[in-house]
Design a protein around this motif. Structure first.
Motif, short mmCIF file in Angstrom:
data_model
loop_
_atom_site.label_atom_id
_atom_site.label_comp_id
_atom_site.label_asym_id
_atom_site.label_seq_id
_atom_site.Cartn_x
_atom_site.Cartn_y
_atom_site.Cartn_z
N PHE A 96 0.86 -1.19 0.00
CA PHE A 96 0.00 0.00 0.00
C PHE A 96 0.89 1.23 0.00
N GLU A 97 0.40 2.28 -0.66
CA GLU A 97 1.24 3.47 -0.86
C GLU A 97 1.70 4.11 0.46
N ASP A 98 0.85 4.03 1.50
CA ASP A 98 1.18 4.73 2.76
C ASP A 98 1.82 3.79 3.79
N ASP A 99 2.38 2.66 3.32
CA ASP A 99 2.91 1.67 4.26
C ASP A 99 4.19 1.08 3.65
N GLN A 100 5.26 1.10 4.42
CA GLN A 100 6.55 0.62 3.90
C GLN A 100 6.61 -0.90 3.76
N ASN A 101 5.75 -1.61 4.48
CA ASN A 101 5.81 -3.08 4.47
C ASN A 101 5.31 -3.68 3.17
N GLU A 102 5.84 -4.86 2.87
CA GLU A 102 5.27 -5.69 1.81
C GLU A 102 4.81 -6.98 2.48
N TYR A 103 3.53 -7.30 2.32
CA TYR A 103 2.95 -8.44 3.03
C TYR A 103 2.89 -9.65 2.13
N PRO A 104 3.53 -10.76 2.56
CA PRO A 104 3.64 -11.92 1.67
C PRO A 104 2.46 -12.88 1.74
N HIS A 105 2.12 -13.47 0.59
CA HIS A 105 1.30 -14.68 0.55
C HIS A 105 2.28 -15.80 0.23
N ALA A 106 2.41 -16.75 1.14
CA ALA A 106 3.43 -17.80 1.00
C ALA A 106 2.82 -19.11 0.53
N GLN A 107 3.68 -19.98 -0.01
CA GLN A 107 3.23 -21.30 -0.48
C GLN A 107 3.19 -22.29 0.68
N GLY A 108 2.15 -23.11 0.72
CA GLY A 108 1.96 -24.06 1.81
C GLY A 108 1.19 -23.36 2.93
N TYR A 109 0.13 -24.00 3.42
CA TYR A 109 -0.74 -23.30 4.39
C TYR A 109 -0.03 -22.94 5.69
N GLU A 110 0.81 -23.84 6.20
CA GLU A 110 1.54 -23.52 7.45
C GLU A 110 2.43 -22.32 7.24
N ASN A 111 3.11 -22.33 6.12
CA ASN A 111 4.02 -21.23 5.78
C ASN A 111 3.24 -19.94 5.53
N PHE A 112 2.06 -20.06 4.92
CA PHE A 112 1.20 -18.90 4.67
C PHE A 112 0.91 -18.18 5.99
N VAL A 113 0.54 -18.97 7.01
CA VAL A 113 0.24 -18.41 8.33
C VAL A 113 1.51 -17.83 8.96
N LYS A 114 2.59 -18.61 8.88
CA LYS A 114 3.86 -18.21 9.51
C LYS A 114 4.37 -16.87 8.98
N GLN A 115 4.34 -16.70 7.65
CA GLN A 115 4.89 -15.47 7.06
C GLN A 115 4.04 -14.24 7.40
N LEU A 116 2.74 -14.43 7.52
CA LEU A 116 1.88 -13.29 7.87
C LEU A 116 1.87 -13.02 9.37
N GLU A 117 2.10 -14.06 10.14
CA GLU A 117 2.14 -13.94 11.60
C GLU A 117 3.27 -12.99 12.03
N TYR A 118 4.33 -12.98 11.25
CA TYR A 118 5.46 -12.09 11.53
C TYR A 118 4.99 -10.63 11.59
N PHE A 119 4.06 -10.26 10.67
CA PHE A 119 3.55 -8.88 10.63
C PHE A 119 2.34 -8.69 11.56
N PHE A 120 1.64 -9.80 11.81
CA PHE A 120 0.42 -9.72 12.64
C PHE A 120 0.49 -10.78 13.74
N PRO A 121 1.38 -10.54 14.75
CA PRO A 121 1.63 -11.58 15.76
C PRO A 121 0.38 -12.01 16.53
N GLU A 122 -0.59 -11.13 16.68
CA GLU A 122 -1.79 -11.49 17.46
C GLU A 122 -2.81 -12.29 16.64
N GLU A 123 -2.54 -12.44 15.37
CA GLU A 123 -3.58 -12.94 14.46
C GLU A 123 -3.43 -14.42 14.07
#
Length: 504
Positions: free
Chosen positions: A97-124
């Motif tokens: 997003f233009e107003d956010d420095q982060n790039e949020y990944p969609h990862a391959q494999g469901y466990e990995n998908f959760v793991k990679q996004l959990e890094y940015f959203f630890p409570e989620e």
């Protein structure tokens, strides 16, 4: 071309070619007719400055051994011939997003998908796992998606709304936008059904691949298999009419005055066009009106950039970029000032080198109305015409505006460009044949799923439909759609059993 076949297929998009191979393998004499210079519909590629670009297939999911598209392609005889490159396992798609420095990944494999996004959203973590479970549950309820011939999905599934389910998956607004961020894959809007979202993203989470040197290799391999099984195919054969007698199609007539007869016909062209070529009087009034009134999915404006040698690094993922995270569901709703609100960016993968990119494609939404002043012009390789100076000015203006947005996301990219090429809704209309250049057939509405349901068997005794407007779009969706169409002729249990046996 012979005068008579068992099956004539109009249109050589993926659905038509897959149907042709299935029937040819079963001993039917099959003939495919294509009006353009290139076979393959959305699988077409083109070359600019010695660089290959895809028109429609930027990446494919579900091609790892044992996965659904792998099994279908194995049965079709093309899997082992494909030149593929696996996208980044930890982020095949990046949402930004233009107003956010982060790039949020969609990862391959469901466990990995959760793991990679959990890094940015630890409570989620829990919410993410629940979201993934929902995706898989929906996908499991479509038998052919899982190569099962038995079972029927519950119609209630079709009424679940994508935006609502994603919004209810978490309280975190940024995460909502990230989970919905690849909705460009199905031109997601607030009425898009959740099953379309689930079927689209699930196979990419399973595994994500790029075609080295473009998706037209799929067409090439399909044609090879079709030929091997005795099928025939002809280009520059534009069908202008289906002849009907006693509720049966007897022949198709072509622009060059020739006609060809068959026992059965499959139309792989836009359903609105098909019905008109057959003749309104051969369908129930309500059905004809319903199909003609369907709303096409929005079209696109694309930039194809060729880079100067060794100036821009190859990126092994795709980008989905939005001006605002609050606009993920309405990027299609723009005016002259706010356009473009979002874009998708994808690189060309080539065998030659890993480090540097040769080219890159950027796609954003564009309404057919934007090109309405030139809608009576027509231009393809088979029939070249000039749309005029004002059209070129329009493209130049849009290109400059789009490039400014791209430069904000990829600073310095303008300096790397050797040449720029464009396509508009008119290019998609003329080359791929979708109604008003639509990207993915017709808009599906979770509040009225039956309205867009088009059966693959028509009221005429021997006319069938296939392609992205019937069932689902995408490589996997259209392949499954062709299986649905051919099941009407061969029987579902018989065909699905054969497909499964091929990869055992």
């Amino acid at each position: 071309m012979k005068e008579q076949y068992d099956v004539v297929i109009v249109g050589s998009g993926l659905g038509g070619l897959v149907s042709a191979i299935i029937l040819a393998k079963e001993g039917y004499s099959v003939c495919v007719l294509e009006k353009n210079n290139q076979y393959g519909g959305n699988l077409q590629t083109f070359v600019r400055d010695k660089t290959i670009f895809d028109t429609g297939i930027h990446y494919i999911g579900g091609l790892s051994e044992g996965q659904n598209l792998y099994k279908y392609f194995k049965y079709l005889g093309i899997m082992d011939q494909l030149n593929l490159k696996k996208l980044d396992e930890n982020g095949f798609d990046m949402i930004s997003f233009e107003d956010d420095q982060n790039e949020y990944p969609h990862a391959q494999g469901y466990e990995n998908f959760v793991k990679q996004l959990e890094y940015f959203f630890p409570e989620e973590k829990e919410n993410l796992e629940e979201y993934c479970t929902k995706l898989r549950t929906i996908c499991d309820s479509f038998p052919l998606y899982n190569l099962k011939w038995e079972g029927k999905y519950d119609n209630a599934i079709l009424e679940l709304n994508a935006k609502e389910i994603i919004d209810n998956s978490t309280q975190n607004d940024k995460l909502k936008a990230v989970l919905a961020g690849t909705n460009f894959l199905y031109a997601g809007i607030d009425k898009s059904p959740f099953y379309v979202h689930a079927l689209s993203v699930n196979s990419y989470i399973q595994s994500s691949w790029r075609c080295i040197n473009g998706g037209s290799q799929i067409t090439k391999q399909l044609l090879k298999q079709l030929k091997k099984n005795g099928g025939e195919f002809y280009k520059y054969k534009e069908v202008t009419r289906f002849n009907v007698e006693n509720n049966k199609v007897t022949a198709v007539e072509m622009k060059d005055g020739t006609q060809v007869f068959a026992t059965r016909f499959i139309s792989n062209i836009d359903p609105k066009i098909t019905l008109k070529l057959v003749g309104e009087e051969h369908f129930r009034k309500a059905f004809f009106s319903r199909i003609q009134s369907l709303e096409g999915v929005i079209s696109a404006f694309s930039l194809y950039l060729v880079f100067k040698p060794e100036t821009f690094k190859y990126i092994n993922h795709n980008h989905y970029h939005f001006k605002k995270s609050s606009e993920v569901w309405n990027a299609h709703d723009y005016d002259e000032n706010s356009w473009p609100k979002a874009f998708m960016a994808s690189m060309n993968a080539s065998k030659k080198q890993e480090e540097w990119a040769e080219g890159m494609t950027f796609i954003t939404y564009m309404k057919y109305d934007d090109v309405a002043p030139w809608m009576n012009t027509f231009n393809t390789t088979a029939e070249e015409n000039d749309r005029g100076e004002s059209y070129e000015e329009f493209k130049t203006r849009k290109t400059a505006k789009f490039l400014n947005e791209i430069e904000l996301k990829f600073p310095g990219i303008k300096d790397c460009i050797r040449s720029i090429h464009t396509s508009t809704p008119l290019s998609y209309r003329d080359y791929i044949g979708g109604h008003n250049g639509n990207m993915y057939g017709y808009v599906k509405d979770s509040s009225n799923p039956m309205k867009t349901l088009i059966p693959s068997k028509t009221k005429l005794d021997n006319l069938y439909l296939t392609g992205q407007s019937i069932n689902m779009h995408g490589v996997l969706g259209v392949t499954i759609g062709a299986v649905v169409t051919c099941s009407e002729i061969l029987g579902k249990e018989y065909l699905v059993t054969k497909i499964n046996q091929a990869s055992e």
